[in-house]
Design an enzyme around this catalytic site. Structure first.
Site, PDB file in Angstrom:
ATOM      1  N   ASP A 102       1.066  -0.871   0.431  1.00 56.37           N
ATOM      2  CA  ASP A 102      -0.079   0.356  -0.250  1.00 56.37           C
ATOM      3  C   ASP A 102       0.646   1.553  -0.006  1.00 56.37           C
ATOM      4  O   ASP A 102       2.027   0.969   0.858  1.00 56.37           O
ATOM      5  CB  ASP A 102      -0.748  -0.175   1.118  1.00 56.37           C
ATOM      6  CG  ASP A 102      -1.762  -1.846   1.364  1.00 56.37           C
ATOM      7  OD1 ASP A 102      -1.939  -1.893   1.153  1.00 56.37           O
ATOM      8  OD2 ASP A 102      -1.942  -1.415   3.104  1.00 56.37           O
TER       9      ASP A 102
HETATM   10  N1  URA Z   1      -0.615  -5.811   4.010  1.00 58.41           N
HETATM   11  C1  URA Z   1      -1.197  -4.763   3.631  1.00 58.41           C
HETATM   12  O1  URA Z   1      -2.854  -4.564   4.276  1.00 58.41           O
HETATM   13  N2  URA Z   1      -1.090  -3.842   3.141  1.00 58.41           N
HETATM   14  C2  URA Z   1       0.078  -3.765   2.712  1.00 58.41           C
HETATM   15  O2  URA Z   1       0.771  -2.730   2.302  1.00 58.41           O
HETATM   16  C3  URA Z   1       1.144  -5.156   2.502  1.00 58.41           C
HETATM   17  C4  URA Z   1       0.038  -5.630   3.119  1.00 58.41           C
END
Ligand code: URA
Length: 247
Positions: free
Chosen positions: A110
């Site tokens: 993310d």
């Molecule tokens: N899980 C998440 O919620 N976000 C990420 O960026 C990676 C794993």
């Protein structure tokens, strides 16, 4: 520079060029979408000479990258994982050096997640590293608001329901906790979208900070945030072994 043998199976060639997995490549071949030197081939198992034969998929020429590149980035928060953002936001590509070939991120993080992200032009390895079948381990440090109890750890380990499906067994432990906040270490091997945030949210916790500290046993330790390094040959060899690509 790694010297490769020039004669190889057509499906392997297509996988190495990042067009598809070997199995998907077989389907492309059977569907009559692949040409060798201008002629459609539909039988499987055909071998080609990567330097002499001209391969096309759906009328587009396919070439193997001249060099295989493997990079590790310690991603800072605030950069999105995409090759190009039409809205002009900061992307992880802004943090990489100029390279002779185009590399792709292996999976996603993310925008607000920090930590380890691999990049490569080795399509076949990348495809396998994100395929659930190989159960590649990802280790995260998760800072949440509030006190994470032992029973919460237990639930994370056994699996919680996210989007109607239970998360796979995971490993969770406390690094630090008090009434206001907790820092936990969580190892998962699935790669569902927003998985860690959703797992914590299923238990009523708000994630304040998320950092991936290791992927497939490769760690981001010693690399400053926003910096990259090449993978060491032994790290690449390990990834290939884990995904059944060792020669
Ligand atoms: N899980 C998440 O919620 N976000 C990420 O960026 C990676 C794993």
């Amino acid at each position: 520079m790694v010297w490769r043998i020039a004669i190889l199976r057509l499906n392997k060639f297509l996988a190495q060029a990042g067009v598809a997995s070997r199995r998907e490549a077989d389907r492309l071949i059977q569907d009559g979408r692949v040409k060798i030197n201008g002629r459609v081939v539909t039988e499987l198992g055909v071998k080609i000479d990567e330097f002499r034969d001209r391969i096309e998929v759906d009328h587009h020429p396919v070439k193997l990258p001249s060099e295989q590149i493997y990079l590790l980035l310690n991603k800072p928060a605030g950069y999105i994982v995409t090759l190009d953002d039409p809205q002009g936001r900061k992307t992880v590509m802004d943090l990489l050096p100029r390279l002779p070939v185009r590399v792709f991120p292996v999976g996603r993080l993310d925008a607000e997640t920090e930590g380890l992200l691999l990049f490569t032009n080795d399509g076949e390895l990348a495809h396998r590293l994100i395929h659930p079948r190989y159960e590649i381990k990802k280790l995260y440090e998760v800072r949440v608001k509030g006190f994470v109890e032992d029973k919460d750890l237990d639930r994370l380990q056994k699996g919680v329901f996210i989007d109607g499906r239970k998360s796979a067994p995971a490993r969770a432990r406390i690094i630090y906790r008090n009434r206001e906040k907790s820092l936990i270490s969580l190892e998962i091997h699935e790669g569902r979208k927003h998985e860690v945030r959703k797992m914590l949210s299923a238990l009523g916790f708000e994630v304040k900070k998320l950092r991936r500290v290791s992927f497939a046993g490769i760690t981001v330790k010693g690399l400053r945030r926003g910096f990259w390094r090449r993978l060491k040959p032994e790290e690449v060899a390990r990834l290939r072994k884990m995904t059944g690509l060792a020669d």
